[in-house]
Design a protein around this motif. Structure first.
Motif, PDB file in Angstrom:
ATOM      1  N   TYR A 100      35.830   7.241  54.354  1.00 18.44           N
ATOM      2  CA  TYR A 100      35.869   8.517  53.446  1.00 18.44           C
ATOM      3  C   TYR A 100      37.066   9.213  53.421  1.00 18.44           C
ATOM      4  CZ  TYR A 100      34.822  13.427  51.843  1.00 18.44           C
ATOM      5  OH  TYR A 100      34.984  14.428  51.290  1.00 18.44           O
ATOM      6  N   ARG A 101      37.651   9.241  54.781  1.00 20.56           N
ATOM      7  CA  ARG A 101      39.041  10.121  54.494  1.00 20.56           C
ATOM      8  C   ARG A 101      40.114   9.093  53.895  1.00 20.56           C
ATOM      9  NH1 ARG A 101      39.140  14.787  54.608  1.00 20.56           N
ATOM     10  NH2 ARG A 101      41.371  14.599  54.821  1.00 20.56           N
ATOM     11  N   VAL A 102      40.018   7.964  53.883  1.00 19.91           N
ATOM     12  CA  VAL A 102      40.890   6.955  53.205  1.00 19.91           C
ATOM     13  C   VAL A 102      40.718   7.234  51.725  1.00 19.91           C
ATOM     14  CG1 VAL A 102      41.632   4.655  52.697  1.00 19.91           C
ATOM     15  CG2 VAL A 102      40.952   5.230  54.873  1.00 19.91           C
ATOM     16  N   PHE A 103      39.559   7.367  51.308  1.00 26.09           N
ATOM     17  CA  PHE A 103      39.213   7.143  49.786  1.00 26.09           C
ATOM     18  C   PHE A 103      39.563   8.736  49.446  1.00 26.09           C
ATOM     19  CE2 PHE A 103      35.457   3.906  50.054  1.00 26.09           C
ATOM     20  CZ  PHE A 103      36.567   2.998  50.088  1.00 26.09           C
ATOM     21  N   ALA A 104      39.128   9.878  50.203  1.00 25.11           N
ATOM     22  CA  ALA A 104      39.425  11.262  49.792  1.00 25.11           C
ATOM     23  C   ALA A 104      41.003  11.486  49.480  1.00 25.11           C
ATOM     24  CB  ALA A 104      38.741  12.238  50.827  1.00 25.11           C
ATOM     25  N   ARG A 105      41.860  10.574  50.298  1.00 22.23           N
ATOM     26  CA  ARG A 105      43.266  10.834  49.883  1.00 22.23           C
ATOM     27  C   ARG A 105      43.741  10.146  48.536  1.00 22.23           C
ATOM     28  NH1 ARG A 105      46.451  12.643  53.993  1.00 22.23           N
ATOM     29  NH2 ARG A 105      45.480  12.959  55.800  1.00 22.23           N
ATOM     30  N   GLN A 106      42.631   9.313  48.119  1.00 20.41           N
ATOM     31  CA  GLN A 106      43.130   8.774  46.811  1.00 20.41           C
ATOM     32  C   GLN A 106      42.188   9.421  45.637  1.00 20.41           C
ATOM     33  OE1 GLN A 106      45.362   6.038  46.852  1.00 20.41           O
ATOM     34  NE2 GLN A 106      45.546   6.723  48.803  1.00 20.41           N
ATOM     35  N   THR A 107      41.161  10.244  45.789  1.00 18.11           N
ATOM     36  CA  THR A 107      40.466  10.568  44.715  1.00 18.11           C
ATOM     37  C   THR A 107      39.763  11.857  45.052  1.00 18.11           C
ATOM     38  OG1 THR A 107      38.933   9.867  43.021  1.00 18.11           O
ATOM     39  CG2 THR A 107      38.448   9.181  45.257  1.00 18.11           C
ATOM     40  N   SER A 108      38.713  12.049  44.328  1.00 16.24           N
ATOM     41  CA  SER A 108      38.147  13.531  44.821  1.00 16.24           C
ATOM     42  C   SER A 108      37.169  13.265  45.918  1.00 16.24           C
ATOM     43  CB  SER A 108      37.433  14.108  43.630  1.00 16.24           C
ATOM     44  OG  SER A 108      36.248  13.109  43.190  1.00 16.24           O
ATOM     45  N   ALA A 109      36.669  14.244  46.371  1.00  8.62           N
ATOM     46  CA  ALA A 109      35.768  14.253  47.580  1.00  8.62           C
ATOM     47  C   ALA A 109      34.547  13.539  47.174  1.00  8.62           C
ATOM     48  CB  ALA A 109      35.505  15.729  48.272  1.00  8.62           C
ATOM     49  N   LYS A 110      33.906  14.075  45.988  1.00 11.56           N
ATOM     50  CA  LYS A 110      32.653  13.529  45.303  1.00 11.56           C
ATOM     51  C   LYS A 110      32.546  11.951  45.157  1.00 11.56           C
ATOM     52  CE  LYS A 110      30.116  15.769  42.387  1.00 11.56           C
ATOM     53  NZ  LYS A 110      29.609  16.625  41.398  1.00 11.56           N
ATOM     54  N   VAL A 111      33.797  11.629  44.574  1.00 16.26           N
ATOM     55  CA  VAL A 111      33.912  10.105  44.270  1.00 16.26           C
ATOM     56  C   VAL A 111      34.010   9.360  45.550  1.00 16.26           C
ATOM     57  CG1 VAL A 111      35.681   8.365  43.347  1.00 16.26           C
ATOM     58  CG2 VAL A 111      34.961  10.317  42.067  1.00 16.26           C
ATOM     59  N   ALA A 112      34.676   9.866  46.764  1.00 15.13           N
ATOM     60  CA  ALA A 112      35.060   9.283  47.852  1.00 15.13           C
ATOM     61  C   ALA A 112      33.427   9.255  48.621  1.00 15.13           C
ATOM     62  CB  ALA A 112      35.966  10.158  48.845  1.00 15.13           C
ATOM     63  N   PHE A 113      32.745  10.193  48.662  1.00 22.80           N
ATOM     64  CA  PHE A 113      31.404   9.969  49.147  1.00 22.80           C
ATOM     65  C   PHE A 113      30.825   9.145  48.537  1.00 22.80           C
ATOM     66  CE2 PHE A 113      26.858  10.833  49.885  1.00 22.80           C
ATOM     67  CZ  PHE A 113      26.957  10.894  51.005  1.00 22.80           C
ATOM     68  N   LEU A 114      30.590   9.102  47.180  1.00 23.55           N
ATOM     69  CA  LEU A 114      29.873   7.978  46.478  1.00 23.55           C
ATOM     70  C   LEU A 114      30.222   6.588  46.710  1.00 23.55           C
ATOM     71  CD1 LEU A 114      29.142   9.703  43.139  1.00 23.55           C
ATOM     72  CD2 LEU A 114      27.496   9.603  44.920  1.00 23.55           C
ATOM     73  N   ALA A 142      35.702  -0.557  47.578  1.00 21.15           N
ATOM     74  CA  ALA A 142      34.269   0.192  47.325  1.00 21.15           C
ATOM     75  C   ALA A 142      34.401   1.346  46.058  1.00 21.15           C
ATOM     76  CB  ALA A 142      33.938   1.017  48.595  1.00 21.15           C
ATOM     77  N   PRO A 143      35.582   2.047  46.045  1.00 23.18           N
ATOM     78  CA  PRO A 143      35.844   2.997  44.974  1.00 23.18           C
ATOM     79  C   PRO A 143      35.813   2.256  43.522  1.00 23.18           C
ATOM     80  CG  PRO A 143      37.706   3.304  46.654  1.00 23.18           C
ATOM     81  CD  PRO A 143      36.783   2.158  47.034  1.00 23.18           C
ATOM     82  N   LEU A 144      36.182   1.022  43.592  1.00 26.81           N
ATOM     83  CA  LEU A 144      36.352   0.726  42.083  1.00 26.81           C
ATOM     84  C   LEU A 144      34.787   0.502  41.391  1.00 26.81           C
ATOM     85  CD1 LEU A 144      38.251  -2.833  42.919  1.00 26.81           C
ATOM     86  CD2 LEU A 144      39.102  -0.400  42.337  1.00 26.81           C
ATOM     87  N   ILE A 145      33.640   0.469  42.398  1.00 25.04           N
ATOM     88  CA  ILE A 145      32.682   0.601  41.444  1.00 25.04           C
ATOM     89  C   ILE A 145      32.441   2.008  40.486  1.00 25.04           C
ATOM     90  CG2 ILE A 145      31.145   1.666  43.238  1.00 25.04           C
ATOM     91  CD1 ILE A 145      29.043  -0.157  42.528  1.00 25.04           C
ATOM     92  N   ILE A 146      33.158   3.170  41.200  1.00 27.57           N
ATOM     93  CA  ILE A 146      33.088   4.243  40.696  1.00 27.57           C
ATOM     94  C   ILE A 146      33.891   4.378  39.565  1.00 27.57           C
ATOM     95  CG2 ILE A 146      33.132   6.833  41.007  1.00 27.57           C
ATOM     96  CD1 ILE A 146      31.222   5.505  42.961  1.00 27.57           C
ATOM     97  N   VAL A 147      35.190   3.608  39.546  1.00 33.65           N
ATOM     98  CA  VAL A 147      36.111   3.490  38.609  1.00 33.65           C
ATOM     99  C   VAL A 147      35.382   2.865  37.393  1.00 33.65           C
ATOM    100  CG1 VAL A 147      38.533   2.872  37.799  1.00 33.65           C
ATOM    101  CG2 VAL A 147      38.054   3.920  40.194  1.00 33.65           C
ATOM    102  N   GLY A 148      35.043   1.731  37.673  1.00 31.96           N
ATOM    103  CA  GLY A 148      34.305   0.899  36.675  1.00 31.96           C
ATOM    104  C   GLY A 148      32.993   1.733  36.091  1.00 31.96           C
ATOM    105  N   GLY A 149      32.443   2.361  36.612  1.00 27.68           N
ATOM    106  CA  GLY A 149      31.299   3.048  36.223  1.00 27.68           C
ATOM    107  C   GLY A 149      31.668   4.185  35.062  1.00 27.68           C
TER     108      GLY A 149
END
Length: 756
Positions: free
Chosen positions: A295-309, A573-580
């Motif tokens: 989560y902390r890795v993803f939160a540094r790349q995008t928003s907190a909501k996207v990181a959690f999802l 994992a974040p790619l599914i959000i970007v793809g969505g």
């Protein structure tokens, strides 16, 4: 961006107050150990303080030595635990190598372990005081109010997990676990809609879900859940415990891993937990921090909501809470790997301090799991090679021209598209965060460790895999049997074994998530969307790993496709959000001529739709919830306890195995079915050769002699089935074996039996 220090972060306390807390925990732990040595064991307290003493305190002190302050609370916890895990392994390795030279033949026995770790921690505290005594914490700010209702709701999730498993183990009732999965699925929905759970609790929500999923799998039965290597890992740890010494020469790949050889015996000594419970409880507790780190890795790349999802999608993938709980080596290695990646993206930490931490955590990856270590090498080496190429002006201009050309022709990928959430806050250069020196140091150390320990078993293993793949490319490239069934089914090349509407729906959901991930990768290759170049490079390499697993013969089988996919989804994992997001942009544009209102709703509520129609259903299918409530063939051990009881060990089986080991006559062999071997792994360290525990099969049953023992489990008797393994696990009737004709029943507890 430096975040506000949390008053809950003891790393920012005054040094005197900090050391007092460390001293209190240490003295209580040592006092409880002293009482144990005198014959008085205090349950619960010893386990709790022993856990804090080993899993948190050393790392927190090391952070004070490095003078790292004002860290995000989640990252402070992650770094403290990671440093503590490395500290236990390093000190154990030091004691194991040095003490025999001083005449201490059992360096990992109780007294040397207590003296060594007490002395090492004392030295750390002195260094921490000398290094950080001038640090002055700011005037105590008012602690932020904790939102009570959502916090209690999130705390309820792991509590329900424990209650549900308890009810399942004793009554076979899965109703609480069914409720648990419904509540877990509600969390991402609430976060997607921005309701009830504030952003400050997103990290806690990720950890609560992670812990709950791991516990509901790990706590099944009275013994280890046999879904991977954990039985053999416990055998190796048991040998170290029995001899109070780790022999680094024994030619076994698992024996080269400090995550299995030194960590469990030391933790068992200090905490008073048996080895089985160290693997069953402590490892899942530590591994539950992995999604927090992601989560902390993803939160540094995008928003907190996207990181959690994205993290929720990662946790929904079944291997996380099924296969990995029985892979102790990989649990440790993945946690260390995520810490290295997090440090790569932590531009606010000074370069030298970051380098020290990366070296320590890189050491942790190398000595925890050879497979993960090799994959990690494959991930970071191209980062160093590709990044300077991407920085070249001519190459950058060429890529920019290609991007603009493709963007104009690709719907939903135009320059007018809004960024994916928010621009990343990561500006640190890879040449500062991930230097060539670190990569070379990591690779040299890892390869040297694998070559010079355990007779090069880990190194020989990977060489053998590479040789097998290279030799088969020209001869077996187009043969389906060279790929795992999971790979073939995932890409539509094989039918599911169980044919039902539910299974095809689940397979369809799998195709949807795969498609979204590939669309997300396609988009990021053309538009960074705020992601750092380092991260995008690792995304590209991870996609290459997935393609190789599909294309190369035997590659997926050698690495285990489920575990490999789980590993690369730490990055992907974040790619599914970007793809969505991309798909919803396409769809919204299609509806623009028809209804601007509908188009606007689709675009503005894309996270809500993605969560309700993709992420939550995907979770329900992977956990087996859908198959359980619809009466389909079950897939979940925890939800369908009775259906999978054949693979679990119970108390009557443990009692029967205890009787065998107390009465075995050398050189007798012990015969049991495929799932009957795990109970005996507790005794291999008591000088029972592993080769003496044999598997009953239609052919091997005729090898049983009059001096051998045959262990029949409760489930064998109840179902009239014997499980054995050839190319896969198979079954034949117990009533058709020659056991009862050739053997006398010498033990029977009413459920399990022993013949001789």
């Amino acid at each position: 961006m430096v975040e506000k220090a949390s008053p809950l972060n003891i790393n920012d306390w005054d040094i005197s107050k900090f050391l007092q807390a460390v001293l209190v925990v240490s003295l209580i732990t040592l006092g409880l150990l002293g009482l144990y040595i005198r014959g008085l064991d205090v349950p619960v307290l010893r386990q709790v303080f022993g856990f804090v003493f080993l899993a948190f305190i050393p790392g927190a002190v090391i952070l004070r030595i490095l003078r790292l302050h004002k860290l995000n609370l989640s990252e402070a916890i992650l770094y403290s635990v990671g440093l503590s895990m490395a500290f236990v392994m390093i000190v154990g390795l030091f004691a194991n190598g040095l003490y025999p030279l001083m005449g201490i033949s059992q360096p990992l026995s109780t007294l040397p372990v207590i003296v060594t770790f007490s002395g090492a921690l004392l030295i750390l505290c002195i260094l921490g005081y000398l290094r950080d005594r001038d640090f002055s914490s700011p005037a105590p700010a008012k602690a932020p109010g904790i939102p009570l209702s959502p916090t209690l709701f999130l705390l309820l999730i792991p509590v329900l997990s424990l209650l549900g498993v308890y009810l399942l183990n004793f009554n076979g009732n899965n109703s609480i676990l069914l409720l648990l999965f419904v509540l877990i699925a509600a969390v991402p929905a609430l976060i997607a809609f921005g309701k009830f759970i504030p952003e400050s609790l997103y990290p806690f929500a990720a950890w609560a879900i992670s812990l709950s999923l791991l516990l509901q799998s790990a706590m099944l039965s009275d013994y280890l859940v046999p879904t991977g290597d954990v039985e053999w890992e416990m055998v190796i740890a048991g040998l170290v415990t029995a001899f109070s010494y780790w022999n680094p020469v024994t030619p076994d790949a698992t024996n080269s891993m400090l995550s299995v050889t030194t960590f469990p015996p030391i933790f068992s000594i200090v905490s008073g937990l048996s080895l089985a419970w160290v693997f069953k409880l402590i490892y899942p507790l530590l591994f539950s921090l992995l999604p927090l780190g992601i989560y902390r890795v993803f939160a540094r790349q995008t928003s907190a909501k996207v990181a959690f999802l994205a993290v929720f999608f990662f946790m929904s993938f079944a291997p996380f809470f099924t296969i990995l709980i029985a892979q102790a080596k990989q649990e440790f290695a993945e946690l260390f790997m995520v810490l290295v990646i997090l440090l790569m993206l932590s531009g606010e930490i000074a370069r030298l301090k970051r380098a020290i931490l990366m070296i320590i955590f890189g050491f942790g990856v190398a000595v925890s799991h050879y497979g993960t270590s090799y994959i990690f090498m494959f991930l970071i080496l191209p980062v160093l090679l590709l990044f300077p190429l991407l920085e070249n002006r001519g190459v950058a201009n060429l890529l920019q021209g290609l991007r603009e050309r493709f963007v104009k022709s690709a719907p939903g990928l135009s320059n007018s598209d809004p960024p994916s959430s928010n621009p990343g806050n990561n500006t640190v250069s890879v040449m500062k965060a991930l230097t060539g020196n670190f990569i070379l140091l990591y690779m040299v150390f890892a390869l040297a460790w694998y070559i010079y320990t355990t007779s090069s078993a880990p190194f020989s293993g990977i060489v053998g895999i590479g040789k097998n793949i290279s030799e088969s490319i020209y001869t077996e490239f187009f043969q389906r049997g060279t790929r795992e069934p999971e790979v073939l089914m995932a890409y539509g090349l094989e039918e599911p074994q169980v044919k039902s509407i539910q299974r095809y729906a689940g397979l369809g959901m799998q195709y949807v998530t795969q498609l979204l991930v590939f669309i997300g990768a396609f988009r990021l290759l053309r538009k960074r969307e705020g992601f750092s170049r380092e991260y995008l490079t690792m995304v590209m390499i991870s996609m290459v790993v997935l393609v190789l697993a599909i294309v190369l013969p035997y590659f997926s089988a050698a690495m285990n496709m489920s575990r490999l996919t789980h590993l690369v989804f730490i990055i992907l994992a974040p790619l599914i959000i970007v793809g969505g997001e991309t798909v919803f942009q396409w769809v919204s544009r299609l509806f623009e001529p028809v209804s601007l209102r509908l188009s606007s709703v689709l675009r503005s509520h894309q996270y809500e739709f993605l969560t309700l129609f993709v992420l939550v259903p995907n979770f329900m299918f992977y956990t087996g919830f859908v198959y359980e409530v619809t009466g389909d063939v079950p897939t979940s051990r925890s939800l369908s306890y009775e259906a999978f009881s054949y693979a679990l060990t119970n108390k009557t089986d443990l009692a029967a195995s205890d009787w065998v080991m107390k009465n075995v006559v050398s050189p007798s062999n012990i015969y049991t079915d495929y799932y009957g071997r795990p109970p005996f792994s507790r005794f291999v360290h008591a000088f029972i050769a592993r080769e003496r525990i044999n598997e009953i099969s239609p052919t091997s049953q005729y090898d049983i002699t009059a001096n051998d023992y045959v262990f029949i489990r409760q489930v064998n008797v109840a179902t009239d089935k014997i499980w054995f393994r050839e190319d896969k696990v198979r079954v034949f009737p117990l009533s058709e074996t020659a056991i009862d004709k050739l053997k006398n029943k010498v033990y029977n507890n009413g459920y399990s039996a022993v013949y001789r």
